[in-house]
Enzyme design. Structure first.
Site, mmCIF file in Angstrom:
data_model
loop_
_atom_site.group_PDB
_atom_site.id
_atom_site.type_symbol
_atom_site.label_atom_id
_atom_site.label_comp_id
_atom_site.label_asym_id
_atom_site.label_seq_id
_atom_site.Cartn_x
_atom_site.Cartn_y
_atom_site.Cartn_z
ATOM 1 N N ASP A 21 0.813 -1.218 0.000
ATOM 2 C CA ASP A 21 0.000 0.000 0.000
ATOM 3 C C ASP A 21 0.849 1.272 0.000
ATOM 4 O OD1 ASP A 21 0.710 -0.844 2.597
ATOM 5 O OD2 ASP A 21 -0.905 0.303 3.530
ATOM 6 N N HIS A 22 2.176 1.099 -0.019
ATOM 7 C CA HIS A 22 3.071 2.265 -0.083
ATOM 8 C C HIS A 22 3.957 2.263 -1.328
ATOM 9 C CE1 HIS A 22 2.318 3.748 4.091
ATOM 10 N NE2 HIS A 22 1.796 2.534 4.142
ATOM 11 N N HIS A 33 8.547 -0.374 12.324
ATOM 12 C CA HIS A 33 7.379 -1.023 11.731
ATOM 13 C C HIS A 33 7.730 -2.495 11.492
ATOM 14 C CE1 HIS A 33 3.523 -1.131 9.871
ATOM 15 N NE2 HIS A 33 3.925 -1.204 8.628
ATOM 16 N N ASP A 51 4.788 4.106 7.948
ATOM 17 C CA ASP A 51 4.023 3.570 9.060
ATOM 18 C C ASP A 51 4.954 3.350 10.244
ATOM 19 O OD1 ASP A 51 2.142 3.391 7.022
ATOM 20 O OD2 ASP A 51 2.028 1.232 7.030
ATOM 21 N N HIS A 84 -3.455 7.470 7.099
ATOM 22 C CA HIS A 84 -3.257 6.015 7.154
ATOM 23 C C HIS A 84 -4.294 5.354 8.054
ATOM 24 C CE1 HIS A 84 -1.219 2.063 7.423
ATOM 25 N NE2 HIS A 84 -0.780 2.407 6.216
#
EC number: 3.1.26.11
Lengths: 301, 301
Positions: free
Chosen positions: A64-65, A140, A210, A268
């Site tokens: 998702d990044h 993370h 994140d 996010h």
């Protein structure tokens, strides 16, 4: 300085929400930060010229990044881009990008430079005469960096009335703007502060996503103008933070408070929530100046 | 048999058009064919249940046909999918997918099987009791296969009036439906055709994208019910076909004519054209039964 949110939702792209990507405009540079699937379409939708993007900063290699990066790189080629493109991101990003290009029998029409990161310490990754970008090591599930974008202090502003009253020739203006006092032909010294105003205060932006709640980043982002900090969960779901290594809105606000940030932008969000308003409400119990990121939103600071 | 077009435009995803992906529903199976960037969002938009997709067929490794695959595979995991997923595509597709999963520290919640292809001859890649899928080797800039989906001939339909008039016990029905004659207790033989109707004619679908004009595929797709054939260019731009290894609408129609297809569906339009109607007009000068694919369109055959 302005910030366009292309996507700010966690995990999976959906019809109405997009994964993480944003464009920071600072000193006429457009910095692309993260590049989830569909980013190139979001750029088109928000009319951001592809040619203005020369630097892409990837925080980490969760889909998702960064699953939109290869598509963007390919599209730039299909459009016959000529400008260099610089990609900053975790080690491995070069191998996977080049493998995808190889499998598609493609190459880029432009020079593509990878700046792979594996340090656990903050480091400067980009610097020109107006802006410096450094990493913010985050905690993370995989190796992750946030990025701190800082404007450099510009020249002092000329006090035109003052320089004209003193009949100072224009050829001295640049020297004065850079901070020098003025020595007149008769030997009189006019102090710089009589001839100039303070420069516009340089701005700074910290992207932190994140990450789990981590106070060690505070020293790196102290007094930042705008802190974008992930807030995947609301407080009721705090129990998921440790396992997933994400934060609540309130934890993001605590970091903003400790760092003495001027503005906090939350993003996010987990897609489990029907509304994002409660994120703001919860963060505001800790830190006053909270804004909610949302897809398509443009912030001017 | 029905066909949902998720995307049918060449090269780059845009705000209003999507790269190649489609879902073929045949005998209650949902086959996903190609998977350009954004396919998972298109699936959601058209309310196709992720859990019904168990087989993904990738024609070639150009981005507009497969950059959405890794996102789909990841999302399936995030949604805790349990069913096996089978991916058919050119050699290399496994390596790049596994590398992406490794870099994101991810694994799938389900069994993921790759069926890598490198043969230049047509081969059967999937078969169950109702459907058989074989490759259609195509000529493009990289190794490419189309896919031919064929229903198997089903059981004959019972003529209920006839079997009841002969007082045939229900325990013989399945044998009769499978084509057997009926021997009565007195030794009389009733020929099967008196007791049954022909089964529903099995249908077939050929997906041919991307490819240069190539008559060698005609023998593989002869008498196909529906031929989806790429038509990247209009005739005025035919000069680009050789270099890019694509087709015009008229060339697609010639293949449909030579193959005696019942229907031709055009797609993979270059995004240079303002309207797709001229594709139909040009193809119709060669072959009558032409339809235009378009994003979101559902064909029932």
């Amino acid at each position: 300085m302005n910030l366009t949110i292309l996507g700010c939702y966690a995990a999976t792209p959906r019809t109405i929400t997009n994964p993480t990507s944003q464009v920071l405009e600072m000193k006429n540079q457009m910095f692309l930060i993260d590049c989830g699937e569909g980013t190139q379409v979001q750029l088109r939708k928000h009319k951001i010229k592809f040619s203005r993007i020369n630097h892409v900063f990837i925080s980490h290699l969760h889909g998702d990044h960064f699953y939109g990066l290869i598509g963007l790189i390919s599209t730039f080629s299909l459009l016959s881009r000529q400008n260099d493109l610089h990609v900053y991101g975790p080690k491995g990003i070069k191998e996977v990008t080049l493998l995808q290009l190889k499998l598609s029998g493609s190459w880029t029409s432009y020079n593509l430079y990878f700046h792979e990161l594996d340090s656990k310490e903050s480091q400067i990754v980009f610097e020109d005469d107006k802006v410096v970008v450094s990493t913010i090591p985050l905690k993370h599930r995989v190796y992750t960096n946030g990025y701190l974008f800082q404007e450099k202090t510009g020249d002092r502003k000329l006090n035109l009335n003052a320089v004209m009253n003193h009949n100072i020739d224009t050829c001295y203006y640049n020297k004065i703007k850079s901070g020098s006092d003025m020595t007149m032909e008769d030997g009189t010294v006019i102090p710089n502060e009589e001839l100039t105003f303070d420069p516009i205060a340089p701005k700074s932006y910290a992207f932190c996503s994140d990450t789990v709640y981590d106070e060690t980043i505070v020293t790196l982002i102290r007094d930042v103008d705008v802190l974008y900090h992930e807030s995947t969960f609301l407080e009721a779901d705090e129990q998921y933070c440790e396992m997933t290594m994400h934060c609540t809105a309130k934890q993001a606000a605590k970091i903003a408070l400790l760092a003495n940030a001027k503005h906090l932008v939350l993003g996010h969000y987990s897609t489990r929530y029907g509304s994002i308003e409660p994120f703001k409400e919860e963060a505001k119990t800790v830190f006053e100046n909270v804004e909610l990121a949302d897809d398509g939103k443009v912030f001017e600071f």
